[in-house]
Motif scaffolding. Structure first.
Motif, PDB file in Angstrom:
ATOM      1  N   LEU A 175       0.825  -1.203   0.000  1.00 37.40           N
ATOM      2  CA  LEU A 175       0.000   0.000   0.000  1.00 37.40           C
ATOM      3  C   LEU A 175       0.861   1.257   0.000  1.00 37.40           C
ATOM      4  CD1 LEU A 175      -2.821   1.284   0.274  1.00 37.40           C
ATOM      5  CD2 LEU A 175      -2.520   1.153   2.765  1.00 37.40           C
ATOM      6  N   PRO A 176       0.766   2.121  -1.040  1.00 44.65           N
ATOM      7  CA  PRO A 176       1.567   3.346  -1.075  1.00 44.65           C
ATOM      8  C   PRO A 176       0.886   4.468  -0.299  1.00 44.65           C
ATOM      9  CG  PRO A 176       0.333   3.135  -3.104  1.00 44.65           C
ATOM     10  CD  PRO A 176       0.006   1.915  -2.276  1.00 44.65           C
ATOM     11  N   THR A 177       1.681   5.442   0.138  1.00 48.90           N
ATOM     12  CA  THR A 177       1.158   6.619   0.818  1.00 48.90           C
ATOM     13  C   THR A 177       1.804   7.863   0.228  1.00 48.90           C
ATOM     14  OG1 THR A 177       2.853   6.506   2.541  1.00 48.90           O
ATOM     15  CG2 THR A 177       0.795   5.335   2.958  1.00 48.90           C
ATOM     16  N   GLY A 178       1.173   9.026   0.477  1.00 43.28           N
ATOM     17  CA  GLY A 178       1.689  10.294  -0.016  1.00 43.28           C
ATOM     18  C   GLY A 178       0.736  10.948  -0.991  1.00 43.28           C
ATOM     19  N   GLY A 179       0.905  12.245  -1.230  1.00 38.92           N
ATOM     20  CA  GLY A 179       0.050  12.960  -2.162  1.00 38.92           C
ATOM     21  C   GLY A 179      -1.045  13.728  -1.451  1.00 38.92           C
ATOM     22  N   ARG A 180      -1.958  14.286  -2.231  1.00 37.01           N
ATOM     23  CA  ARG A 180      -3.054  15.070  -1.684  1.00 37.01           C
ATOM     24  C   ARG A 180      -4.127  14.200  -1.042  1.00 37.01           C
ATOM     25  NH1 ARG A 180      -4.388  20.558  -4.995  1.00 37.01           N
ATOM     26  NH2 ARG A 180      -2.338  21.527  -4.717  1.00 37.01           N
ATOM     27  N   THR A 181      -5.209  14.864  -0.534  1.00 34.89           N
ATOM     28  CA  THR A 181      -6.200  14.169   0.289  1.00 34.89           C
ATOM     29  C   THR A 181      -7.587  14.268  -0.334  1.00 34.89           C
ATOM     30  OG1 THR A 181      -4.898  14.864   2.202  1.00 34.89           O
ATOM     31  CG2 THR A 181      -7.065  13.891   2.632  1.00 34.89           C
ATOM     32  N   PRO A 182      -8.013  13.287  -1.123  1.00 35.95           N
ATOM     33  CA  PRO A 182      -9.357  13.295  -1.707  1.00 35.95           C
ATOM     34  C   PRO A 182     -10.374  12.660  -0.753  1.00 35.95           C
ATOM     35  CG  PRO A 182      -8.112  11.478  -2.623  1.00 35.95           C
ATOM     36  CD  PRO A 182      -7.203  12.172  -1.636  1.00 35.95           C
ATOM     37  N   LEU A 183     -10.706  13.385   0.315  1.00 35.56           N
ATOM     38  CA  LEU A 183     -11.581  12.840   1.353  1.00 35.56           C
ATOM     39  C   LEU A 183     -12.959  12.498   0.811  1.00 35.56           C
ATOM     40  CD1 LEU A 183     -12.158  12.159   4.290  1.00 35.56           C
ATOM     41  CD2 LEU A 183     -12.608  14.592   4.713  1.00 35.56           C
ATOM     42  N   ALA A 184     -13.521  13.359  -0.026  1.00 34.22           N
ATOM     43  CA  ALA A 184     -14.856  13.088  -0.573  1.00 34.22           C
ATOM     44  C   ALA A 184     -14.873  11.788  -1.359  1.00 34.22           C
ATOM     45  CB  ALA A 184     -15.296  14.260  -1.448  1.00 34.22           C
ATOM     46  N   GLU A 185     -13.818  11.583  -2.159  1.00 30.40           N
ATOM     47  CA  GLU A 185     -13.750  10.347  -2.949  1.00 30.40           C
ATOM     48  C   GLU A 185     -13.646   9.118  -2.038  1.00 30.40           C
ATOM     49  OE1 GLU A 185     -12.297  13.098  -3.586  1.00 30.40           O
ATOM     50  OE2 GLU A 185     -12.816  13.652  -5.642  1.00 30.40           O
ATOM     51  N   GLY A 186     -12.891   9.256  -0.938  1.00 32.63           N
ATOM     52  CA  GLY A 186     -12.766   8.132  -0.011  1.00 32.63           C
ATOM     53  C   GLY A 186     -14.084   7.758   0.627  1.00 32.63           C
ATOM     54  N   LEU A 187     -14.854   8.765   1.094  1.00 36.04           N
ATOM     55  CA  LEU A 187     -16.146   8.485   1.707  1.00 36.04           C
ATOM     56  C   LEU A 187     -17.134   7.938   0.691  1.00 36.04           C
ATOM     57  CD1 LEU A 187     -16.483  11.660   3.985  1.00 36.04           C
ATOM     58  CD2 LEU A 187     -15.786   9.357   4.670  1.00 36.04           C
ATOM     59  N   THR A 188     -17.087   8.467  -0.525  1.00 32.08           N
ATOM     60  CA  THR A 188     -17.991   7.982  -1.567  1.00 32.08           C
ATOM     61  C   THR A 188     -17.701   6.532  -1.918  1.00 32.08           C
ATOM     62  OG1 THR A 188     -18.187  10.212  -2.493  1.00 32.08           O
ATOM     63  CG2 THR A 188     -18.814   8.375  -3.920  1.00 32.08           C
TER      64      THR A 188
ATOM     65  N   GLU B  30     -13.271  23.491  -3.557  1.00 26.13           N
ATOM     66  CA  GLU B  30     -14.435  23.083  -2.779  1.00 26.13           C
ATOM     67  C   GLU B  30     -14.340  21.631  -2.326  1.00 26.13           C
ATOM     68  OE1 GLU B  30     -17.850  23.880  -5.131  1.00 26.13           O
ATOM     69  OE2 GLU B  30     -17.582  26.051  -5.098  1.00 26.13           O
ATOM     70  N   ALA B  31     -13.115  21.160  -2.090  1.00 22.80           N
ATOM     71  CA  ALA B  31     -12.922  19.770  -1.695  1.00 22.80           C
ATOM     72  C   ALA B  31     -13.588  19.472  -0.356  1.00 22.80           C
ATOM     73  CB  ALA B  31     -11.434  19.446  -1.628  1.00 22.80           C
ATOM     74  N   LEU B  32     -13.485  20.410   0.592  1.00 18.95           N
ATOM     75  CA  LEU B  32     -14.068  20.182   1.911  1.00 18.95           C
ATOM     76  C   LEU B  32     -15.589  20.132   1.833  1.00 18.95           C
ATOM     77  CD1 LEU B  32     -13.305  19.747   4.829  1.00 18.95           C
ATOM     78  CD2 LEU B  32     -13.427  22.223   5.203  1.00 18.95           C
ATOM     79  N   ALA B  33     -16.175  21.012   1.015  1.00 19.68           N
ATOM     80  CA  ALA B  33     -17.634  21.007   0.865  1.00 19.68           C
ATOM     81  C   ALA B  33     -18.105  19.687   0.256  1.00 19.68           C
ATOM     82  CB  ALA B  33     -18.077  22.185  -0.001  1.00 19.68           C
ATOM     83  N   ARG B  34     -17.373  19.192  -0.721  1.00 17.12           N
ATOM     84  CA  ARG B  34     -17.735  17.902  -1.317  1.00 17.12           C
ATOM     85  C   ARG B  34     -17.605  16.767  -0.309  1.00 17.12           C
ATOM     86  NH1 ARG B  34     -14.566  16.075  -4.787  1.00 17.12           N
ATOM     87  NH2 ARG B  34     -12.848  17.568  -4.741  1.00 17.12           N
ATOM     88  N   ALA B  35     -16.595  16.844   0.551  1.00 16.48           N
ATOM     89  CA  ALA B  35     -16.426  15.827   1.582  1.00 16.48           C
ATOM     90  C   ALA B  35     -17.593  15.842   2.557  1.00 16.48           C
ATOM     91  CB  ALA B  35     -15.111  16.042   2.332  1.00 16.48           C
ATOM     92  N   HIS B  36     -18.061  17.040   2.932  1.00 16.94           N
ATOM     93  CA  HIS B  36     -19.196  17.129   3.854  1.00 16.94           C
ATOM     94  C   HIS B  36     -20.469  16.609   3.206  1.00 16.94           C
ATOM     95  CE1 HIS B  36     -17.108  20.430   6.471  1.00 16.94           C
ATOM     96  NE2 HIS B  36     -16.596  19.223   6.635  1.00 16.94           N
ATOM     97  N   THR B  37     -20.627  16.866   1.929  1.00 18.16           N
ATOM     98  CA  THR B  37     -21.795  16.330   1.217  1.00 18.16           C
ATOM     99  C   THR B  37     -21.764  14.797   1.205  1.00 18.16           C
ATOM    100  OG1 THR B  37     -21.900  18.290  -0.205  1.00 18.16           O
ATOM    101  CG2 THR B  37     -23.030  16.300  -0.982  1.00 18.16           C
TER     102      THR B  37
END
Length: 695
Positions: free
Chosen positions: A584-597, A630-637
């Motif tokens: 499992l690799p780590t590093g890079g930006r944080t696509p939280l919305a994609e993870g929850l989806t 708007e990454a945070l807003a998408r994560a909250h949605t």
């Protein structure tokens, strides 16, 4: 339609040999066939039925008693005057979803109430007595049936206790199971009950694959004509099996051979003495198959390759297999200096050597080693031969993959572009996770974790009047009938109350179920140090190991860079999990919305596949979302959508430092989850919190 001929299966030399040896010497204990789907596992096992020799049975006995030594406690006995006849040996198939009463047998409750007699109806285990019991996808067998098989295999008997009545009968059979390791592992207790194990895989040789397809299509076009073309080969092979069985009692197992067997088993550090016994029996059977009356080093070599791979595993993360060099060294260490039965060295190509890859013995007839595959659920073509000596080194969970290691920062990367930094952290040694349970009672798959109510388990009460599900409860039924005795009067024979169908009461049973623990892990650079993600991965492996022992499912969704992926689909297969988590690799930006989806999608699909298995979602993150505008807003949605599903959720806050934004706490509020503030993602804290919060 005639079954596919055994001698028409292409390749599969090692599996063929293992099955034939168990046919020659049933005391070996059976074969476990491990392999990917579509590799002719089921085809070859079912074809074996046509080669089994006939058995003598007592006339009229439903339990196949041997006329030479009938079972004194046979339910159809006692057999005082014995007349016998011959019938073909049986290969009985045990369906994965079979009810316990169908497997062990059942009592006719209606006749017991009406006539006051115990009428026992034999189950599948009675049908398999003195034959073979075949379980396809044995690793998916329910725990209560696994326990039943363990008891029968250990004692050679089946005892049925139902409503105060007890029935016992002999059940000695050769157990044959097939499984796909990707669908989960087998319990160690049942694994050890298989005498031999074989790894199979599809052939990579184009010519061999062409022959598989050609024969399969010919069989489907005209099964009877195709089978008739191999009838002589099957008959010849059956005659060779009969000759080997006749020779078996004459085979000598010398002290030198026993010493070699003991040295080999000790060298591989197997548990217990069953490995030594099975290896000895297999070596004797192989000698008889090759027409020899003395066990040679080659017989022991072949026996060890079949009997030891599944007994040398120290934990579920170890892949089965044995080291050929270690085997040769152990054989040489125990071999007397003047004794060299192989003649040509470790390959054993001497004149008397039947060879591991020569399951047809010294008179191999060519076409006998071919055939197709339809073991998959769709019966599609497939097949091929495994490697002559497939070796699998155990994985080391502490091993870190080679390659450059980079930092953790992810700032400055562009949206949609590859991350500037990436690392691969290994794992520490997995530990034993503490028990956690889900509150309430579910109705999921059999397991060893949370309380459940269903058709299995101990009786804890009686279902309300009018509820007709589960097994009847005799005492409650008689009590219900007794209340109406003044109106109905006594039975004609005066033996008890009149029982009508409306008096039937059904037992309420309580057992254990398995659960689904889905971890949604932030693998981006914002997670901080390499040590932290290492602890997370170790926790996941530990939870998976615990899930293997308790029959849970565990899944893993990770998100980093610009996307989320299912790093580990919900599974109980620790072999697959260990390999994927290690890389499992780590590093890079944080696509939280994609993870929850993606986590919500996994839960939705699993609910369709197994709606009774209750899930727990564990989100490991610092709450940041840095994958576009708007990454945070998408994560909250996405979090609001998850909350509406009602799934139980825990948010593990990985934010560190003096200046904290509190984003994970906000995320927990939107998810309706409990927020757990931790300064570090410690593996112990993770599993403790899952145990405490699972509900």
């Amino acid at each position: 339609m005639r079954p596919y001929p055994f001698t028409a299966v292409v390749g599969m030399a090692e599996l063929r040999l293992a099955l034939l040896l168990c046919t020659i010497s049933p005391s070996i204990g059976g074969v476990l066939v491990r392999g990917e789907k579509g590799t002719a596992k089921s085809t070859m096992v079912r074809a074996l039925a046509g080669l089994l020799p006939d058995v003598d049975v007592v006339d009229g006995c439903r339990f196949s008693c041997d006329p030479e030594a009938p079972d004194p406690s046979c339910p159809d006995g006692p057999h005082r005057t014995v007349s016998s006849s011959q019938r073909p040996a049986r290969l009985v198939e045990l369906p994965v979803g079979a009810a316990e009463e169908r497997v062990v047998g059942s009592l006719d409750l209606e006749r017991a109430l009406r006539d006051g007699v115990t009428d026992f109806q034999p189950g599948l285990l009675a049908g398999a007595h003195r034959g073979m019991l075949y379980v396809d996808e044995v690793n998916l067998l329910h725990d209560h049936l696994v326990d039943t098989l363990l008891d029968a295999a250990a004692m050679g008997r089946v005892t049925v206790e139902r409503e105060g009545a007890s029935v016992s009968h002999a059940a000695r059979f050769v157990l044959i199971g097939t499984m796909n390791p990707e669908e989960g592992e087998l319990r160690p207790q049942l694994l050890d009950r298989f005498g031999l194990t074989v790894e199979v895989s599809s052939s990579r040789d184009a010519a061999e694959r062409v022959e598989v397809v050609r024969r399969r299509l010919a069989y489907e076009s005209d099964p009877d004509a195709f089978a008739a073309g191999y009838a002589d080969d099957d008959a010849s092979l059956a005659a060779e099996i009969a000759a080997a069985r006749k020779l078996l009692p004459s085979v000598e197992l010398t002290d030198e051979a026993l010493l070699q067997i003991a040295e080999v088993c000790a060298a591989f550090e197997v548990d217990g003495m069953r490995a030594d016994i099975v290896t000895a029996r297999t070596a004797v059977a192989h000698a008889a198959w090759c027409g020899r009356t003395t066990v040679s080093t080659e017989d022991i070599r072949v026996a060890a390759r079949l009997a030891l791979p599944h007994r040398r595993r120290r934990n579920p993360f170890d892949a089965p297999g044995i080291d050929s060099e270690q085997l040769e060294q152990a054989l040489q260490d125990a071999q007397p200096p003047e004794d060299d039965p192989d003649g040509d060295g470790p390959d054993g190509d001497g004149p008397d050597d039947g060879g591991e890859g020569d399951p047809e013995g010294p008179d191999d007839g060519g076409p006998d080693d071919s055939g197709p595959d339809d073991s998959g659920p769709d019966g599609g073509p497939g097949g091929g031969a495994p490697d002559e000596n497939p070796q699998h080194e155990p994985r080391n969970p502490q091993h870190e993959p080679p390659g450059p290691q980079h930092g953790d920062a992810d700032a400055g990367s562009q949206d949609g572009a590859a991350p500037r930094t990436e690392q691969r952290a290994g794992t520490d040694t997995p530990y034993r996770a503490k028990l956690f349970t889900v509150d309430g009672a579910g109705s999921g798959a059999d397991g060893r974790r949370s309380r459940s109510e269903g058709e299995r388990g101990r009786i804890v009460g009686v279902r309300p009047d009018g509820t007709r599900s589960g097994s009847p409860h005799l005492v409650a039924t008689l009590r219900a009938a007794a209340r109406h005795r003044p109106q109905r009067g006594p039975r004609a024979d005066g033996a008890g109350p009149v029982v009508l169908p409306r008096d039937l009461r059904f037992a309420r049973r309580e057992g254990k179920e398995g659960n689904l623990v889905l971890l949604c892990v932030d693998a981006s650079g914002s997670m901080g140090s390499k040590a932290r993600i290492r602890e997370v991965k170790t926790a996941v492996l530990s939870l998976l190991l615990d899930a293997y022992q308790r029959r849970d499912k565990v899944g893993l969704v990770t998100f980093r860079a610009s996307e989320a992926e299912v790093a580990l689909p919900p599974t109980g297969s620790v072999d697959v999990a260990a390999a994927r988590l290690e890389q499992l690799p780590t590093g890079g930006r944080t696509p939280l919305a994609e993870g929850l989806t993606r986590a919500a999608e996994v839960l939705r699909v699993e609910a369709l596949r197994d709606g009774d298995r209750r899930p727990l979602l564990v989100v490991v993150t610092d709450g940041r979302a840095t994958s576009g505008p708007e990454a945070l807003a998408r994560a909250h949605t996405a979090a609001d959508g998850l909350a509406r599903t009602g799934v139980s959720t825990v948010v593990m806050d990985c934010e560190t430092g003096r200046m904290r934004l509190g984003l994970a706490k906000t995320l927990a509020g939107r998810l309706g989850a409990e927020h757990v503030a931790v300064g570090d993602v410690a593996a112990e804290k993770l599993t403790d919190e899952v145990k405490r919060r699972a509900a």
